[in-house]
Design a protein around this motif. Structure first.
Motif, PDB file in Angstrom:
ATOM      1  N   PHE A 607      -5.495   3.027   7.958  1.00  0.00           N
ATOM      2  CA  PHE A 607      -6.967   2.656   8.454  1.00  0.00           C
ATOM      3  C   PHE A 607      -7.072   3.341   9.808  1.00  0.00           C
ATOM      4  O   PHE A 607      -6.042   3.495  10.638  1.00  0.00           O
ATOM      5  CB  PHE A 607      -7.087   1.219   8.702  1.00  0.00           C
ATOM      6  CG  PHE A 607      -8.392   0.752   9.364  1.00  0.00           C
ATOM      7  CD1 PHE A 607      -9.133   0.677   8.468  1.00  0.00           C
ATOM      8  CD2 PHE A 607      -8.212   0.461  10.810  1.00  0.00           C
ATOM      9  CE1 PHE A 607     -10.631   0.197   9.096  1.00  0.00           C
ATOM     10  CE2 PHE A 607      -9.505   0.045  11.480  1.00  0.00           C
ATOM     11  CZ  PHE A 607     -10.676  -0.206  10.445  1.00  0.00           C
ATOM     12  N   SER A 608      -8.407   3.859   9.956  1.00  0.00           N
ATOM     13  CA  SER A 608      -8.916   4.268  11.478  1.00  0.00           C
ATOM     14  C   SER A 608     -10.302   3.738  11.650  1.00  0.00           C
ATOM     15  O   SER A 608     -11.060   3.827  10.678  1.00  0.00           O
ATOM     16  CB  SER A 608      -8.854   6.105  11.329  1.00  0.00           C
ATOM     17  OG  SER A 608      -9.187   6.579  12.497  1.00  0.00           O
ATOM     18  N   GLY A 609     -10.672   3.541  12.970  1.00  0.00           N
ATOM     19  CA  GLY A 609     -11.881   2.900  13.133  1.00  0.00           C
ATOM     20  C   GLY A 609     -12.137   2.759  14.583  1.00  0.00           C
ATOM     21  O   GLY A 609     -11.236   2.771  15.463  1.00  0.00           O
ATOM     22  N   SER A 610     -13.366   3.049  14.981  1.00  0.00           N
ATOM     23  CA  SER A 610     -13.748   2.643  16.426  1.00  0.00           C
ATOM     24  C   SER A 610     -15.098   2.140  16.393  1.00  0.00           C
ATOM     25  O   SER A 610     -16.041   2.147  15.302  1.00  0.00           O
ATOM     26  CB  SER A 610     -14.083   4.343  16.988  1.00  0.00           C
ATOM     27  OG  SER A 610     -15.177   4.748  16.200  1.00  0.00           O
ATOM     28  N   VAL A 611     -15.254   1.187  17.447  1.00  0.00           N
ATOM     29  CA  VAL A 611     -16.434   0.369  17.605  1.00  0.00           C
ATOM     30  C   VAL A 611     -16.877   0.400  18.957  1.00  0.00           C
ATOM     31  O   VAL A 611     -16.184   0.234  20.012  1.00  0.00           O
ATOM     32  CB  VAL A 611     -16.331  -1.096  17.139  1.00  0.00           C
ATOM     33  CG1 VAL A 611     -17.421  -1.998  17.210  1.00  0.00           C
ATOM     34  CG2 VAL A 611     -15.744  -1.242  15.698  1.00  0.00           C
TER      35      VAL A 611
END
Length: 770
Positions: A607-611
């Motif tokens: 999983f990879s994410g940015s907010v």
């Protein structure tokens, strides 16, 4: 320089060098001779090699002839001969052998009906030969194979292939092949190429490279069909001008547009400099009203003059804004809308460097051109540990900003400001580093002078501006770690809190024009920058504290399995500096909350994410997420989503929200057949924006790829059509790549190449290894 493999001019490129690595498996594709390959020991005396003969039975007449029979083995240096019987003529220094004959050296194995070897000149002739190259796919037959005294090969009534025995996918037949080992070139006479037993090509004479040397000739053609270009055929021709020069000329015919010519010239300037020139031209584009000519020219040069001097030049220009959108250029892609023109020369020493630079950037589709740097002179000095671990640095530049439209606007009675800027930036820093953490204290001074010209009286600009702004920065980080257990798995967990205090003095800068300044993005790493804007025309005041923390999980092999970072800026004073006087920026008490995460969730799931989340307005400012399933090589399923609100559309100057979801996959159907596809959907517009489907078959000796592409086109205002032209909003096409391995190419590049097709390239978690 990169080596090009040719069609008609590299039909036997692997006879001496290592072969291509095929997709299925190197061990599966290497053709093994029917007899074991011995471990050949290098000869210690190449000028006077001793002949050793062993057999079950022998009879000899002193000084004349010796006859051997039964498991005969003859060795001379690196060469080995096995046969049922052999006759050694000592007077004529000749050896004749036959019966289950095997001839081997370090490069190849040959089985034959008979052999005649001449000892005095180290040559041999084999009749009814079959040959295999060690460690490679190449093998074939020859009615006669001769090894000359200078180690050249002459093959008569011969053939070769890289396919496994019994596989007749392709076969090259020739009346004669001569391979010169010293010049590393081969000559082939009366060559016939058969595919599946059917003759498809005849070449009366050709030369081939048998090493990594380059050779003039045709490269593999490509075929495609699309809704915008029609049927498209490209046949590249490679010209090996000299060891330090080469050129590739590609006639590319498009049924909807016409003949598109592409030329790529590469050169080496000594040992440390290299460059490339591209020229592309389409005469009278039939798909656009008025049939305009379309062109591109590009020059890139870089390298070192000596150990201190460096040079760089990069210049690209095109005929129109939609050039990269419509044509398959070798210089840039459709997603590129900026053309960089840079020239720079720099001098480097251990503690200082200086340089002079000129730069012009052309933005396709933009009516407002950026400023030109004509020129910029810079000087930088570094003195680590100047005193008691105190570091000192000094950066300076003198930049002249010009504008290509200044003359035209002046004739029209309008003005556009230009300027000369002098900037010096001394700084002192005291870093403390240790296993438990780090702490850096820094003092910096921005001293800038502007001399501005050609501005309107009501612009609010000043002819001369002197700006002095101090800055203080304190940054600290602590490293904690512990052993922990999650889901019955042992991990080493780190906790890395960070804190930064930043103070930047305030000065009114509304009387300075914007020449090279733009806002920076507020991602997690941007929270700890000491600048809000790129460039020097605006230096925002600051009195703020940034808090952030990063946590990582490492497994028993010390491999990172998770990384999570979150942080936010807390403003102690409002920002008083805006990009434009009329632009009033919001002055919240804190920045967006920025978070990023990369994680191996479970076995093969990543999983990879940015907010970036506005905690005051409770609004999502930007977010990106990907979920990968990667169970093995060439196996991938990725789900992705990205959301960017209030993004400026440069074509219409409207603000739009980007909300897109996608799926991308690659999967082997068999060991030699695999599938790659992707699909991206615009949730706001309720439409597909890109679809790609490709199937590739790759065996040991040939490969074929069939793909379909449907994608949205980025179209700018036409600046070449005589009347407005309707443009297709979407483009679709079918593409076919076919390569015969060993006949001029290694085939499509595989899954990685197909995953990078199109507008959306594949990205996997940055910090994690799989």
């Amino acid at each position: 320089m990169q080596i090009r493999y040719l069609v008609a001019l590299s039909l036997l490129p692997q006879l001496v060098i290592a072969g291509e690595a095929p997709a299925p498996s190197a061990s599966q594709c290497v053709v093994q001779p029917p007899v074991p390959v011995p471990a050949v020991q290098p000869s210690t005396d190449e000028n006077n090699q001793v002949i050793r003969i062993s057999s079950q039975d022998s009879e000899a007449q002193m000084g004349k002839q010796a006859r051997f029979s039964g498991d005969v083995t003859v060795t001379q240096g690196n060469r080995l001969i096995k046969a049922d019987e052999a006759v050694l003529d000592q007077e004529n220094e000749q050896l004749d052998a036959n019966g289950n004959l095997v001839f081997q050296d370090s490069a190849f194995t040959v089985t034959a009906e008979s052999l005649q070897a001449r000892m005095q000149n180290n040559s041999a002739t084999l009749k009814g030969a079959q040959y295999w190259l060690h460690g490679q796919q190449v093998h074939g037959d020859a009615n006669e194979l001769e090894i000359t005294p200078d180690n050249n090969l002459l093959l008569s009534e011969t053939n070769f292939t890289t396919c496994p025995p019994g596989d007749s996918s392709w076969l090259l037949e020739a009346e004669k092949i001569k391979i010169d080992s010293s010049d590393e070139w081969g000559e082939i006479w009366d060559a016939r190429l058969r595919i599946a037993g059917v003759p498809v090509l005849y070449v009366p004479y050709m030369t081939v490279p048998v090493s990594d040397k380059r050779k003039t000739g045709l490269l593999f053609p490509t075929f495609s069909t699309s809704s915008t270009n029609g049927v498209e055929v490209a046949v590249p021709w490679y010209w090996n001008i000299a060891p330090e020069y080469d050129m590739t000329i590609t006639p590319n015919y498009m049924s909807n547009r016409g003949l598109f010519l592409k030329n790529e010239f590469r050169y080496l300037a000594g040992d440390a400099q290299q460059g490339q020139i591209n020229l592309e031209y389409l005469d009278k584009d039939r798909s656009i009203s008025g049939n305009p000519d379309r062109y591109l020219y590009h020059w890139n040069h870089q390298g070192a003059i000596d150990k201190n001097w460096r040079v760089l030049a990069d210049y690209t220009d095109v005929s129109d804004n939609n050039y990269f959108n419509d044509l398959n250029s070798d210089v840039a892609q459709a997603t590129d809308n900026q053309l960089s023109r840079v020239g720079e020369i720099a001098y480097f020493q251990n503690n200082w460097n200086a340089g002079i630079r000129a730069q012009d950037i052309k933005v396709l589709g933009e009516t407002d051109e950026p400023y030109q740097v004509m020129p910029q002179v810079s000087f930088n000095y570094f003195s680590p540990s100047l005193w008691q671990n105190l570091d000192f640095s000094f950066a300076s530049e003198v930049t002249n900003f010009a504008h290509k439209d200044a003359g035209e606007l002046s004739l029209a009675g309008q003005t556009i400001p230009t300027a000369t800027r002098l900037h010096v930036e001394p700084s002192l820093s005291y870093p403390i580093y240790g296993p438990a953490g780090s702490f850096v204290s820094e003092l910096k001074l921005y001293q800038t002078n502007y001399w501005q010209r050609d501005f309107a009286n009501d612009s609010g600009l000043s002819e001369h501006v002197s700006r002095t702004i101090p800055q203080a920065r304190l940054y600290g980080q602590i490293n904690f770690e512990r052993q922990t257990k999650l889901f019955d798995v042992n991990y080493r967990q780190t906790l890395e809190p960070q804190i930064q205090y930043l103070y930047v003095g305030y000065q009114d800068q509304s009387d300075i024009g914007l020449y090279d300044t733009a806002a920076l993005q507020d991602d997690f790493y941007g929270l700890f920058r000491d600048r809000r804007y790129a460039g020097l025309d605006r230096i925002a005041n600051a009195n703020q504290v940034t808090l952030g923390v990063t946590s990582r999980l490492f497994d028993d092999h010390n491999e990172e399995q998770l990384k999570f970072s979150i942080g936010q800026i807390f403003y102690l004073e409002d920002n008083k500096v805006n990009l434009l006087p009329e632009l009033v920026e919001e002055t919240p008490s804190f920045s967006v909350l920025a978070a990023e995460m990369d994680a191996k969730l479970y076995e093969d799931f990543y999983f990879s994410g940015s907010v970036q989340y506005d905690t005051k307005e409770q609004d999502n400012k930007k977010s990106e997420f990907t979920l990968d399933y990667r169970p093995g090589a060439n196996k991938l399923v990725q789900l992705s989503y990205r959301y960017i609100p209030d993004l400026l559309n440069t074509n219409t100057n409207d603000r739009v929200d980007i909300s897109q979801a996608g799926i991308r996959g690659a999967w082997p159907i068999r060991d030699d057949l695999y599938f790659v596809g992707n699909w991206y959907y615009d949730l706001n517009e309720s439409r597909s924006i890109e679809t790609y489907t490709g199937i590739q078959y790759e065996s040991c000796c040939w490969a074929v790829r069939l793909s379909y592409h449907y994608r949205i086109k980025t179209n700018y205002d036409d600046d070449i059509a005589t009347v407005p032209d309707p443009r297709d909003q979407f483009e679709s096409g079918v593409y076919l790549n076919f390569v015969i391995k060993g006949l001029g190419g290694s085939g499509p590049l595989g899954v990685a190449d197909m995953l990078n097709e199109g507008l959306f390239n594949y990205r996997k978690p940055l910090y994690l290894r799989n």
